[in-house]
Scaffold this motif. Structure first.
Motif, PDB file in Angstrom:
ATOM      1  N   UNK A 119      -5.194 -10.515   5.098  1.00 50.10           N
ATOM      2  CA  UNK A 119      -4.975 -10.498   3.649  1.00 50.10           C
ATOM      3  C   UNK A 119      -3.898 -11.505   3.283  1.00 50.10           C
ATOM      4  N   UNK A 120      -3.816 -11.826   2.020  1.00 47.94           N
ATOM      5  CA  UNK A 120      -2.769 -12.731   1.559  1.00 47.94           C
ATOM      6  C   UNK A 120      -1.395 -12.131   1.860  1.00 47.94           C
ATOM      7  N   UNK A 121      -1.290 -10.812   1.821  1.00 47.29           N
ATOM      8  CA  UNK A 121      -0.032 -10.153   2.173  1.00 47.29           C
ATOM      9  C   UNK A 121       0.353 -10.401   3.624  1.00 47.29           C
ATOM     10  N   UNK A 122      -0.631 -10.396   4.525  1.00 46.35           N
ATOM     11  CA  UNK A 122      -0.366 -10.697   5.936  1.00 46.35           C
ATOM     12  C   UNK A 122       0.145 -12.122   6.095  1.00 46.35           C
ATOM     13  N   UNK A 123      -0.462 -13.054   5.361  1.00 44.10           N
ATOM     14  CA  UNK A 123      -0.086 -14.458   5.441  1.00 44.10           C
ATOM     15  C   UNK A 123       1.326 -14.658   4.894  1.00 44.10           C
TER      16      UNK A 123
END
Length: 146
Positions: A119-123
């Motif tokens: 997810x963008x949160x992981x990135x």
């Protein structure tokens, strides 16, 4: 940094759902799992599509609340042309692509099989960790040199 390293840190669990599942059930699953997207797969290994919060909102905008009626299936509103990535893709490239395409979830495929989801949160978390490490190293180097 590679996608593989993000998966090593967060895990490779992917919440999947079948295309024949009722949309209402999918919405409950999104809420229960506290996630923004479900990978659509008939067998849990091969990617058939993705159902994101954005897909649901767009379907509601097009069809109204009728989309929530019994008998309406995930396959009616899911994204079929799914952007994906591979374990060896660079996180920097991923960040650029997710930003440019305005997508928040990328299934990770390895040999055509579902290997995870990023997810963008992981990135963003990955990038913040890198920046923090760089700052710590610079601080230590400054202290040692003075």
């Amino acid at each position: 940094m590679r996608v593989r390293e993000i998966l090593d840190a967060k895990g490779r669990n992917v919440v999947t759902i079948r295309g024949e599942t009722a949309i209402n059930t999918a919405l409950h699953r999104l809420a229960l799992e506290r996630i923004g997207a479900l990978v659509v797969s008939e067998d849990g290994s091969h990617l058939d599509g993705i159902l994101s919060e954005r897909d649901v909102i767009q379907a509601l905008a097009r069809h109204g609340v009728d989309i929530l009626e019994p008998g309406r299936r995930v396959s009616e509103i899911m994204t079929r042309a799914v952007q994906t990535c591979a374990p060896d893709d660079s996180v920097k490239e991923l960040m650029e692509r997710m930003t440019r395409l305005r997508i928040r979830h990328l299934p990770v495929l390895d040999g055509g099989m579902i290997a995870g989801i990023v997810s963008i949160g992981d990135v963003v978390k990955n990038r913040l960790d890198e920046v923090s490490l760089e700052a710590d190293l610079l601080r230590e180097a400054y202290i040692v040199s003075h």
